[in-house]
Each structure stands twice: as C-alpha cells, then as structure tokens.
Design a protein around this motif. Structure first.
Motif, short mmCIF file in Angstrom:
data_model
loop_
_atom_site.label_atom_id
_atom_site.label_comp_id
_atom_site.label_asym_id
_atom_site.label_seq_id
_atom_site.Cartn_x
_atom_site.Cartn_y
_atom_site.Cartn_z
N LEU A 170 0.81 -1.22 0.00
CA LEU A 170 0.00 0.00 0.00
C LEU A 170 0.85 1.27 0.00
CD1 LEU A 170 -2.69 -1.00 2.68
CD2 LEU A 170 -3.03 -0.83 0.20
N GLN B 165 -5.51 3.33 -5.46
CA GLN B 165 -5.86 2.06 -6.08
C GLN B 165 -7.17 2.16 -6.85
OE1 GLN B 165 -5.82 -0.78 -2.84
NE2 GLN B 165 -3.71 -1.38 -3.27
N ARG C 67 -1.69 4.13 -0.99
CA ARG C 67 -2.58 3.91 -2.12
C ARG C 67 -4.05 3.76 -1.71
NH1 ARG C 67 0.73 2.54 -6.51
NH2 ARG C 67 2.78 1.70 -5.94
N ASP C 68 -4.29 3.40 -0.46
CA ASP C 68 -5.65 3.24 0.05
C ASP C 68 -5.61 3.46 1.56
OD1 ASP C 68 -8.14 2.38 0.99
OD2 ASP C 68 -8.33 0.82 -0.52
#
Length: 420
Positions: A132, A303, A198-199
């Motif tokens: 991530l 993402q 990313r998240d």
C-alpha cells in the motif's frame, strides 16, 4: 469481563493506540460504530506527512481573508449561518496563529511529526502492508513563480531547523515527471521524506488486523455513554455495557459527545472535507501525489483511481454536504490533467477534529482517574496516529514517552471547563 483498557474510536489514532497498549501486555477492547478506518481516516489524501512540522494556521494576510470571506477560495469555505457557533473557537484560532504564538506551537509540534515515518514503518512491516506504500514523497506545485519562490524559502527554513528534505523542481522538470499535465506550472517543492498510501482506509484495516492478531478485541456497536465507579469505567453501547479499568477517547469529531457530559467542554471545532475518485487518464496517468497549491486541492493516484481531495469547509459536523468546493476543485483539476469520469456515486464527506492552537490533545483528563484522550489532530490524524498511540501508551504504562507530551495536555484549555 473487565478489560484493562477500552479504546473508543477505531480510526487511525484509536487503532494505533490499541496496538501499542496490547504490545505492552494490556487487555484491550476497541469499540466503534463502524469497522476500523471507515470514518475520518478513510477520506484523506493518504500522505504520511513527515514534512508537516507546521500545522495549518488561520490566514492572516488580507488577500486570503478577502478570498475566503467572499467565497472566492477553493481551499477554504464556510457556512455563514454557522459562524456564531464557530466564532469563539475561530477567534482563538486566529489569535494562536499570530507569528509569536505560531512559532512556539511549531516548536512543540515538530517533534511529534518527527516520529511519524518511524512509527508507521513499524506498523507497516508488522502488518505486511508494504504493497500500500509509495516512498517517492509528494509535490507541492505552483502556477506562479513568485509564490513558488516564497514556498521554497519556507522549505529551506524547515530544512535548516527541522531536517526536512526537499528538492525544487522547475516547470520543465515537472512536465517530464508528469507528462500528462495540460498546463505549464512554474514548478514545485518535492517533499522527499513523506510516504504516500494507495488506500488509506485499507491501511487502517491492515493495522486493525495486526491488533487482532496480537490478541486485541473489537466490538462494532454504537457508543452511548460512559460512567465511572470505584473500580473503573462502564461503556454503554448498543450491544450492552462493557467494563474497563481505563478508557481512551479517540473519537475524533465525536469526542465531545462523551466528554461534554463529563464536564470537559473543550473549544473543539471541525473542518469538513470531501473527496471523489476519477478514472485515470489511459495514455498518461497521474503518477505522483500533487497539490495544486494556489487553487487548493490535491490529486492522488489511489488504487481506486485518482482521488481528488478538497480543502477545508467550516460547517457543522453533520450538516448536509455542499457541492460547491468539490465542483470548483474538479473544474480546476480538469484543466490540469485529463481527469476521467467520476467513479463514486456521491462525494465522500468527513470532518477533521480541530483545536484552536492547531495541536492535538493527548494525555490524561485532569478530573477523572483512568480517563485518557487522543483527539484534535486536524489535518494530521492519519500521519500522527501511530506516534500518538506510542506516546500515550508509554505514559499510560509508566514509561518515559519518546516525545514530551506536556504541550498537548488538556489542561491548556482548563479555563473552558468548570472545575470540580
């Protein structure tokens, strides 16, 4: 069953505090009405802001004040009907943003931010969440050379005083880094130390799984109130009562619903924010986290797609969402890159919990034994969660904290709640 500690709030701050307490041998119950990371921690820019030694001050220059006052700014907006409710806290916020006060605040704040990357790195490795994380920093971009040069001077001062690393990127270099840009920017400050995520919600969920793997318990239910007796605390919930010897309030913008009945009427307020995901341009996708500083929004390649996050909206926490700020930011962003169609059915709205002096409240509540707080992190709750959890757990278990938390004590607001 009585737990050693009940942590109320399963955002980044609450989950992180729970992990540090379990690691120190405490039996911990984490309670929230939603799954971990699904409220304020879900809807942020996804930056672990090691460079953020300067919390966001109240603007004091006339040009910015006029822009905000006349609703011309994309970066900040307010609800005129709510101003009487916000006025005392905003007046104190303005006062604490004076040059001398702000200088002292930054000096106290910077050491906690200084722990942010190391504290997250510990959890990321333990949780197996490396997929991530992106370690390329992020870009603070400018459309005009004058504003860029002013920001470079600030960046150099932060480098000299706090060891923050950066590079200056001119417009030609920025076009090579992001070939999908439709405008020729003046340049950017490339902050090198921060990590991006990313998240963000998924990272909190990963930390929650780490917590559960260490033996921590989670209850997903509505929190109705707390009471104290001679043996500890009872938390009333939709699933019935839970008992704990101590409790930690890490409820972000909902903290006052627990603290007010206990007599702690703190000068907290919220800054609301919005985000929306968009489909990435197919030919030249956005590669880096980019803040369009002179307009006031951020683009992040998540993402799910490109996440656009807005600036601050001063309005009641639960008031209906307003589309104006996101709409303005989206129009500006479409002029900067080939932003695809919206991917979310509606904009996400959240509330950042803020204090007038821009610093969180961390430590013991002064009128109740076994009551601890970790609230008021404003724009940096996602960044500071693991560091806050560490220093609070250290204090709770009798260790010397890695950072002095005296400046973050609730007592600095003692004049705002009645003494017993």
């Amino acid at each position: 069953m009585t737990h050693d500690v009940i942590v109320l709030g399963a955002g980044m701050v609450g989950v992180s505090t729970a992990i540090h307490l379990v690691r120190r041998g405490r039996s911990v119950l984490l309670i929230d009405r939603r799954a971990p990371g699904q409220e304020t921690s879900f809807g942020n820019a996804g930056i672990i802001q090691r460079e953020g030694v300067r919390p966001h001050p109240f603007p004091r220059d006339l040009a910015t004040l006029v822009q905000v006052g006349l609703h011309l700014s994309t970066a900040a907006r307010y609800d005129p009907l709510s101003l009487p409710r916000f006025a005392p806290a905003l007046a104190r916020y303005w006062w604490k943003s004076s040059p001398e006060s702000y200088k002292a605040i930054v000096k106290s704040y910077a050491p906690l931010i200084g722990q942010s990357i190391d504290a997250h790195a510990d959890f990321i490795a333990a949780a197996g969440a490396e997929d991530l994380i992106v370690k390329n920093g992020w870009y603070l971009a400018f459309r005009t050379d004058t504003v860029l040069k002013a920001e470079v001077r600030k960046a150099q001062a932060d480098h000299d005083e706090y060891g923050i690393h950066y590079e200056v990127v001119d417009g030609a270099e920025m076009a090579q880094i992001e070939p999908g840009l439709k405008l020729r920017l003046a340049g950017a400050v490339h902050w090198l130390d921060p990590w991006t995520v990313r998240d963000p919600g998924a990272l909190v969920s990963a930390y929650a799984r780490l917590y559960a793997g260490l033996g921590g318990e989670v209850a997903t239910t509505e929190i109705k109130g707390v009471t104290q007796d001679s043996t500890g605390w009872s938390v009333e919930t939709g699933a019935g009562p839970y008992r704990g010897r101590e409790i930690v309030i890490a409820l972000g913008p909902w903290a006052q619903e627990i603290l007010d009945p206990l007599g702690y009427r703190l000068p907290l307020f919220v800054k609301r924010g919005y985000h929306m995901h968009y489909r990435q341009p197919e030919s030249q996708p956005l590669k880096n986290w980019l803040l369009d500083a002179e307009v006031g929004y951020l683009l992040a390649p998540m993402q799910k797609g490109v996440r656009l996050t807005t600036g601050a909206e001063f309005a009641p926490r639960d008031a209906a969402p307003t589309p104006i700020q996101l709409g303005r930011a989206e129009r500006a962003a479409r002029g900067l890159i080939d932003l695809g169609e919206r991917l979310d059915p509606q904009p996400w709205k959240g509330a950042r919990p803020c204090t007038p002096d821009m610093m969180p409240i961390i430590g013991a509540a002064p009128k109740h034994r076994g009551l601890w707080v970790a609230i008021g992190h404003a724009h940096h709750g996602f960044t500071l969660g693991p560091a806050t959890g560490r220093v609070l757990a250290e204090v709770m278990t009798g260790e010397k904290p890695v950072v002095d938390i005296t400046p973050f004590a609730m007592e600095r607001f003692s004049g705002t709640y009645p003494s017993t």
